[in-house]
Design a protein around this motif. Structure first.
Motif, PDB file in Angstrom:
ATOM      1  N   CYS A  81       0.848  -1.276  -0.056  1.00  0.00           N
ATOM      2  CA  CYS A  81       0.028   0.070  -0.003  1.00  0.00           C
ATOM      3  C   CYS A  81       0.800   1.399   0.065  1.00  0.00           C
ATOM      4  O   CYS A  81       1.819   1.474   0.709  1.00  0.00           O
ATOM      5  N   TYR A  82       0.683   2.015  -1.022  1.00  0.00           N
ATOM      6  CA  TYR A  82       1.306   3.277  -1.044  1.00  0.00           C
ATOM      7  C   TYR A  82       0.543   4.686  -0.304  1.00  0.00           C
ATOM      8  O   TYR A  82       1.153   5.731  -1.082  1.00  0.00           O
ATOM      9  N   GLN A  83      -0.329   4.548   0.293  1.00  0.00           N
ATOM     10  CA  GLN A  83      -0.867   5.407   1.147  1.00  0.00           C
ATOM     11  C   GLN A  83      -1.633   6.481   0.257  1.00  0.00           C
ATOM     12  O   GLN A  83      -1.558   7.813   0.648  1.00  0.00           O
ATOM     13  N   CYS A  84      -2.330   6.227  -0.961  1.00  0.00           N
ATOM     14  CA  CYS A  84      -2.806   7.309  -1.588  1.00  0.00           C
ATOM     15  C   CYS A  84      -4.130   7.773  -1.169  1.00  0.00           C
ATOM     16  O   CYS A  84      -4.516   8.736  -1.396  1.00  0.00           O
ATOM     17  N   GLY A  85      -4.668   7.015  -0.238  1.00  0.00           N
ATOM     18  CA  GLY A  85      -5.830   7.397   0.309  1.00  0.00           C
ATOM     19  C   GLY A  85      -7.175   7.147  -0.446  1.00  0.00           C
ATOM     20  O   GLY A  85      -8.097   7.278  -0.074  1.00  0.00           O
TER      21      GLY A  85
ATOM     22  N   CYS B 257      -8.729   4.502  -0.899  1.00  0.00           N
ATOM     23  CA  CYS B 257      -9.560   3.606  -0.263  1.00  0.00           C
ATOM     24  C   CYS B 257     -10.502   4.517   0.716  1.00  0.00           C
ATOM     25  O   CYS B 257     -11.766   4.162   0.807  1.00  0.00           O
TER      26      CYS B 257
ATOM     27  N   CYS C  42      -8.539   0.270  -5.346  1.00  0.00           N
ATOM     28  CA  CYS C  42      -7.085   0.431  -5.200  1.00  0.00           C
ATOM     29  C   CYS C  42      -6.294   0.267  -6.145  1.00  0.00           C
ATOM     30  O   CYS C  42      -6.358  -0.973  -6.967  1.00  0.00           O
TER      31      CYS C  42
ATOM     32  N   PHE D   3      -4.466  -3.603  -3.715  1.00  0.00           N
ATOM     33  CA  PHE D   3      -4.091  -4.227  -2.303  1.00  0.00           C
ATOM     34  C   PHE D   3      -5.631  -4.622  -1.772  1.00  0.00           C
ATOM     35  O   PHE D   3      -6.296  -3.624  -1.995  1.00  0.00           O
TER      36      PHE D   3
END
Ligand code: SF4
Ligand code: SF4
Lengths: 288, 133
Positions: B27-31, B33, B81, B85
């Protein structure tokens, strides 16, 4: 063609009108549904923990029983469809899990069977045009908001139920029986699922209220769904938001069976209660 | 707070990865989700933040997040996602660990009797599966 029918526990108990109208619709359209001799609750939710193999035993048993009986399965409950179809995929693709299930349940099954939703059979086997030709009543342009929710559509690669980004199967069915399908933004959003029972308890189920408002703002006169949990959460909105505009919530099979000629009472349509507006529009109560 | 390599590779995170089948570092934390999560507003900690806690080795903070119990397994996050993920499986793994420790948020005996008459069986069975055992 004869199919093995898997009603699921809710249709045998609380959502009897869903069961009756499913059987009657299928019968009117020449689809033979024979309930499996023996089945258990599918578990309602597909286990997402990879080591929760025991929770797959019940759906595996139903799948194996249908295969043994030489029939493909049909269900209409979105929860059952989700669990059965995903279990079947897993059994096909994951040898280790399959071996455990085969040992445990003592049925030799490797995912050869198929699981259908009744709507898919109407689209692919009967054809919506032919459904339309067999209707005995017209729904008089009743403005219906089709509500998909989650379980029919997601995960898309496992469910393969219509186009997961823009499904049209309910819309096409509704148009075929003379209703007017209403387009609204939240038709594929979650209704809150089991939250109101577990975590939300005293709190408003904002997810369901948002869906209800979205359908109502688009001018719908009723909502149809294929999921008893969605139906329940949407119906509960009235309690959560006193005074909110509440649309009647019906199973898709109720309006389908009515269009195919089943009497209003057997369809679970209540002209003196919740469904007064709907019944007036489609002429229930005038000609008895 | 001090981040150490030890923290980033805790046994607990390996366990969450085993149960969920997902690799937490993916997960690269793009947000995205959290942006689409239908119950994000109830959650306190947003779904992608729960993953962040795990990435940082703060597994107890992930376990404490209300989001773990508020997640409805709707699979909206997973289907959107960009990294493929499956966050819904990570949420399930967190719940599974807590339930297996005996930390269930719902006790069947506390559920009101009216509920069993009014709610569909599907609702009750899914509630038990997600919140009881
Ligand atoms: S959408 Fe995927 S990659 Fe982006 S924050 Fe959420 S889980 Fe991570
Ligand atoms: S599966 Fe859970 S975290 Fe993901 S969008 Fe749905 S409720 Fe949010």
């Amino acid at each position: 063609m004869k199919y093995g029918y898997y009603p699921g526990c809710t249709l045998h108990q609380q959502a009897e009108e869903f069961d009756v109208t499913t059987r009657e619709s299928a019968r009117a359209l020449g689809i033979e549904l024979e309930e499996l001799d023996s089945w258990q609750c599918c578990g309602a939710v597909f286990p997402l923990a990879t080591d929760a193999v025991i929770n797959l035993a019940a759906p595996f048993r139903a799948l194996a029983a249908a295969y043994e009986a030489g029939v493909e399965l049909v269900t209409v409950c979105a929860g059952c469809l989700n669990v059965l179809r995903r279990t079947n995929n897993l059994v096909q693709n994951d040898d280790e899990t399959r071996d455990k299930l085969v040992d445990f349940v003592e049925e030799d099954y490797a995912g050869e069977g198929r699981v259908h939703h009744l709507l898919e059979l109407l689209r692919d086997e009967v054809g919506f045009e032919s459904v339309s030709e067999r209707t005995k009543r017209d729904l008089n342009g009743l403005r219906i908001a089709p509500y998909y929710g989650c379980l029919l559509l997601r995960p898309p690669d496992e469910m393969e139920f219509d186009d997961a980004e823009d499904p049209q199967i309910l819309e096409n069915m509704l148009a075929g029986i003379g209703a007017h399908p209403v387009s609204y933004p939240l038709r594929m959003d979650c209704c809150g699922a089991y939250l109101p029972i577990g975590e939300l308890e005293e709190r408003r189920n904002r997810a369901a209220v948002a869906v209800m408002r979205s359908a109502s703002a688009a001018g719908a006169e009723a909502i149809v769904t294929s999921c008893p949990l969605c139906a329940h959460n949407l119906e509960q909105c009235a309690q959560d938001v006193p005074g909110a505009e509440m649309l009647p919530v019906l199973y898709f099979s109720q309006v389908l069976a009515y269009a195919l000629g089943l009497d209003a009472d057997s369809c679970g349509l209540e002209p003196d209660g919740l469904h007064a507006g709907v019944c007036e529009k489609i002429g229930i109560g005038e000609v008895k | 707070m001090k981040l150490t390599r030890h923290g980033l590779h805790s046994e607990m995170i390996e366990k969450i990865e085993r149960i969920s089948g997902e690799e937490i570092s993916k997960c690269y934390q793009c947000g995205k989700c959290s942006a689409g999560c239908p119950v994000a507003q109830e959650m306190g900690t947003l779904p992608h933040r729960v993953v962040r806690h795990l990435q940082l080795g703060q597994d107890e903070r992930a376990f404490e997040a209300e989001a773990v119990w508020f997640c409805t397994s709707c699979h909206t996050c997973e289907s959107r996602c960009p990294k493929g993920f499956d966050l819904s499986r990570v949420m399930e793994a967190l719940r599974a660990v807590l339930l297996r420790r005996g930390e269930a948020p719902v006790r069947p005996e506390d559920l009101p009797a009216e509920l069993f008459a009014a709610a569909p069986q599907q609702a009750i069975v899914s509630c038990y599966r997600k919140y009881v055992s």
